[in-house]
Design an enzyme around this catalytic site. Structure first.
Site, PDB file in Angstrom:
ATOM      1  N   GLU A  51     -38.367 -34.260   6.633  1.00  0.00           N
ATOM      2  CA  GLU A  51     -37.219 -34.892   5.944  1.00  0.00           C
ATOM      3  C   GLU A  51     -36.236 -33.766   5.669  1.00  0.00           C
ATOM      4  OE1 GLU A  51     -37.252 -38.117   5.523  1.00  0.00           O
ATOM      5  OE2 GLU A  51     -39.372 -38.582   5.779  1.00  0.00           O
ATOM      6  N   CYS A  60     -29.641 -34.715  -0.592  1.00  0.00           N
ATOM      7  CA  CYS A  60     -29.458 -34.701   0.873  1.00  0.00           C
ATOM      8  C   CYS A  60     -28.559 -35.828   1.354  1.00  0.00           C
ATOM      9  CB  CYS A  60     -30.812 -34.756   1.563  1.00  0.00           C
ATOM     10  SG  CYS A  60     -31.853 -36.052   0.902  1.00  0.00           S
TER      11      CYS A  60
HETATM   12  P1  NAD Z   1     -35.812 -25.052   1.722  1.00  0.00           P
HETATM   13  O1  NAD Z   1     -35.919 -25.462   3.145  1.00  0.00           O
HETATM   14  O2  NAD Z   1     -35.222 -23.742   1.402  1.00  0.00           O
HETATM   15  O3  NAD Z   1     -37.260 -25.064   1.028  1.00  0.00           O
HETATM   16  C1  NAD Z   1     -38.065 -26.216   1.043  1.00  0.00           C
HETATM   17  C2  NAD Z   1     -39.523 -25.814   0.862  1.00  0.00           C
HETATM   18  O4  NAD Z   1     -39.951 -25.092   2.022  1.00  0.00           O
HETATM   19  C3  NAD Z   1     -39.773 -24.887  -0.338  1.00  0.00           C
HETATM   20  O5  NAD Z   1     -40.969 -25.283  -0.977  1.00  0.00           O
HETATM   21  C4  NAD Z   1     -39.933 -23.530   0.310  1.00  0.00           C
HETATM   22  O6  NAD Z   1     -40.700 -22.644  -0.428  1.00  0.00           O
HETATM   23  C5  NAD Z   1     -40.641 -23.918   1.609  1.00  0.00           C
HETATM   24  N1  NAD Z   1     -40.562 -22.909   2.670  1.00  0.00           N
HETATM   25  C6  NAD Z   1     -39.590 -22.003   2.892  1.00  0.00           C
HETATM   26  N2  NAD Z   1     -39.906 -21.232   3.971  1.00  0.00           N
HETATM   27  C7  NAD Z   1     -41.091 -21.685   4.431  1.00  0.00           C
HETATM   28  C8  NAD Z   1     -41.947 -21.301   5.502  1.00  0.00           C
HETATM   29  N3  NAD Z   1     -41.627 -20.291   6.316  1.00  0.00           N
HETATM   30  N4  NAD Z   1     -43.095 -21.995   5.688  1.00  0.00           N
HETATM   31  C9  NAD Z   1     -43.430 -23.017   4.880  1.00  0.00           C
HETATM   32  N5  NAD Z   1     -42.677 -23.409   3.831  1.00  0.00           N
HETATM   33  C10 NAD Z   1     -41.517 -22.753   3.613  1.00  0.00           C
HETATM   34  O7  NAD Z   1     -35.023 -26.241   0.984  1.00  0.00           O
HETATM   35  P2  NAD Z   1     -34.487 -26.329  -0.509  1.00  0.00           P
HETATM   36  O8  NAD Z   1     -33.319 -25.404  -0.672  1.00  0.00           O
HETATM   37  O9  NAD Z   1     -35.600 -26.254  -1.478  1.00  0.00           O
HETATM   38  O10 NAD Z   1     -33.970 -27.838  -0.531  1.00  0.00           O
HETATM   39  C11 NAD Z   1     -32.721 -28.224  -0.069  1.00  0.00           C
HETATM   40  C12 NAD Z   1     -32.790 -28.815   1.312  1.00  0.00           C
HETATM   41  O11 NAD Z   1     -33.700 -29.921   1.329  1.00  0.00           O
HETATM   42  C13 NAD Z   1     -31.453 -29.382   1.748  1.00  0.00           C
HETATM   43  O12 NAD Z   1     -31.226 -29.051   3.086  1.00  0.00           O
HETATM   44  C14 NAD Z   1     -31.648 -30.890   1.601  1.00  0.00           C
HETATM   45  O13 NAD Z   1     -30.817 -31.682   2.407  1.00  0.00           O
HETATM   46  C15 NAD Z   1     -33.080 -31.033   1.971  1.00  0.00           C
HETATM   47  N6  NAD Z   1     -33.606 -32.310   1.457  1.00  0.00           N
HETATM   48  C16 NAD Z   1     -33.822 -33.328   2.349  1.00  0.00           C
HETATM   49  C17 NAD Z   1     -34.265 -34.553   1.879  1.00  0.00           C
HETATM   50  C18 NAD Z   1     -34.547 -35.690   2.831  1.00  0.00           C
HETATM   51  O14 NAD Z   1     -35.159 -36.653   2.408  1.00  0.00           O
HETATM   52  N7  NAD Z   1     -34.115 -35.640   4.081  1.00  0.00           N
HETATM   53  C19 NAD Z   1     -34.502 -34.744   0.514  1.00  0.00           C
HETATM   54  C20 NAD Z   1     -34.276 -33.667  -0.358  1.00  0.00           C
HETATM   55  C21 NAD Z   1     -33.816 -32.457   0.124  1.00  0.00           C
END
Ligand code: NAD
Length: 491
Positions: A256, A290
């Protein structure tokens, strides 16, 4: 009132829970208040190896799936307990996210609803009869599927919905009979700790939910690389989603991901309805949603009129301390993120856009901002801003607006405002997105609905009914029945 006995957890909550024990050996990690920027508390992060131990604990639990009625009881009791503990959970949530009390009310109520919907799916899960007897030579065979839990579900969550996005992952995973290892966002671990405590207070036995707070690079990457994880449910940025897809091998995944969501305004739309909805949906959680209304693509003949109605409403929004009930827009997650958003605004302005509301910043606090006429190709148009910024984009026609959305890389949800049902249906059929909201913004979301994107917004649908289906495998069972003994049915 709970029906199952609470499961005692060993030790005070730390951030790492493995097989019912809170671990305190990992590095200390302060959690900051996103408005005051002061530490609220210090938790422990997972050490290298903790994710592996958490998966081992989940593998053991998954070998003894809980009975459906028990899963129902635990998840429904957890839903009630979350509401009972609302005051404490919301206080931690507002501090660690910077979101307003209204945001906290909304998300907590939705997380409770998601757990309740998940509970209901636990007692609805069923396979189906498959008509193999129709195949020549198979007349004596009877076939049906059963739904089998996948085993261990790894869940990785973003910072911007730390209660409800987490509930959308662990609720369906447990409802389906799995065990879970949860890795919440490093900025917002307290909500995940609260949910973990609530589920155990509702009677979830040790091992079925393991928590590994920590960084993506350590805890997240180790979880993703573990082949014993059979399903990975990830919500976050497209960049990290791509990494997870590359590193997760043949494990099933839900991704997502991000979006620069758009809503279309046709010339016949109810402009007051548009302005009222956009003034909320574009700015709740300081735009860090998002499906937030990043681009409002409007038929050019009504753009001036709509711009004025939106400007009037948005300049009335108050930004500040999220604990102040009169504040509608709190700080962004970090000053650096607000600074980044400002640089995108400046880029758009220097390429010809007009800032008609807001635009200034104080630390992490970015004023609710509205731009007009951003040029194609500026980041505000092509990438995800994830900030309290809405851009009004003129279009020759609804058709041109659909073309503009479909030409982009993302495809999460879109809104379409029109009084013409034919225009609405045409847009709903042609827009390349996971969901189309008619006379609503891209941001509408009820927790029972299937929710997910296409293109760079990812794949796989949340919503307990849909996620539970994906978090189980269908197993076909075929009975080769012998013909009844001749004469046995004559008696
Ligand atoms: P992010 O991608 O920076 O982090 C998300 C998660 O991934 C965190 O828990 C982080 O620690 C983890 N992560 C980071 N690097 C990783 C790796 N190498 N391996 C495994 N896990 C790792 O996102 P964010 O800044 O926390 O959230 C914002 C983003 O989330 C925006 O792009 C937003 O659009 C998206 N989002 C999407 C939805 C949806 O339903 N499509 C909903 C909410 C947020």
């Amino acid at each position: 009132m709970t029906t199952a006995a609470a499961t005692p957890l060993a030790g005070p909550p730390t951030g790492v829970l493995i097989d019912g024990h809170w671990h305190s050996g990992g590095p200390e990690a302060p959690v900051y208040d996103k408005f005051t920027r002061q530490p609220i508390t210090v938790i422990r992060h997972a050490r290298p190896g903790d994710a592996t131990d958490a998966v081992t604990s989940a593998v053991r639990a998954a070998a003894r799936p809980l009975a459906p009625a028990r899963r129902y009881e635990i998840l429904s009791d957890a839903s009630r307990l979350l509401l009972d503990r609302a005051a404490d959970v919301k206080a931690a949530y507002v501090a660690e996210t910077g979101f307003t009390m209204a945001d906290a009310d909304g998300e907590l109520a939705r997380a409770a609803q998601t757990l309740r919907l998940s509970a209901e799916e636990a007692v609805r899960l069923a396979g189906e009869e498959v008509p193999v007897a129709a195949a020549p030579g198979s007349e004596q065979r009877l076939a049906f599927t059963i739904r089998v839990p996948v085993g261990v579900v790894g869940a990785i969550a973003p910072f911007n919905a730390p209660l409800n996005t987490v509930a959308h992952k662990i609720g369906p995973a447990l409802a389906a009979g799995n065990a879970v290892v949860l890795k919440p966002a490093e900025q917002t671990p307290l909500s995940a700790i609260a949910l973990t405590e609530v589920l155990h207070a509702a009677g979830l036995p040790p091992g079925y939910l393991n928590l590994i707070c920590g960084t993506g690079e350590v805890a997240g990457a180790e979880l993703v690389a573990d082949p014993r994880v059979r399903f990975l449910t990830f919500t976050g940025s497209t960049a990290v989603g791509l990494l997870i897809k590359q590193r997760s091998g043949i494990t099933k995944t839900h991704l997502e991901l991000g979006s620069n969501s758009a809503s279309i305004v046709a010339a016949d739309a109810d402009l007051d309805l548009v302005a009222d909805l956009v003034a909320r949906a574009g700015f709740r959680k300081a735009g860090q949603v998002c499906t937030s209304v990043q681009r409002l693509i409007t038929e050019a003949t009504v753009l001036d009129d709509l711009a004025e109605r939106i400007r009037a409403r948005v300049t009335d929004l108050k930004a500040g301390d999220p604990r102040d009930p009169s504040v509608q827009v709190g700080p962004m997650i970090a000053p650096a993120e607000a600074e980044r958003a400002c640089s995108w605004i400046a880029e758009a302005a220097s390429a010809g856009a007009t800032v008609i509301a807001g635009g200034s910043r104080d630390g992490a606090l970015l004023e609710p901002t509205v731009l007009r006429d951003p040029a194609a190709g500026t980041r505000i148009m092509t990438s995800e801003i994830f900030a309290p910024v809405v851009s009004l984009v003129p279009a020759r026609s609804v058709d041109a607006a659909i073309g503009l959305i479909n030409a982009g890389r993302y495809g999460l949800q879109a809104g379409v405002f029109t009084r013409d049902i034919d225009v609405a249906f045409d847009a709903a059929r042609r827009l390349q997105v996971g969901g189309v909201m008619i006379n609503d913004t891209s941001s509408y979301h009820a927790d029972a609905m299937p929710y997910g994107g296409v293109k760079d917004s990812g794949y796989g649908q949340e919503g307990p009914r849909y996620a539970v289906a994906d978090m189980t495998d269908p197993r076909i069972i075929v009975l080769n029945l012998r013909p009844a003994t001749k004469g046995a049915t004559d008696q």
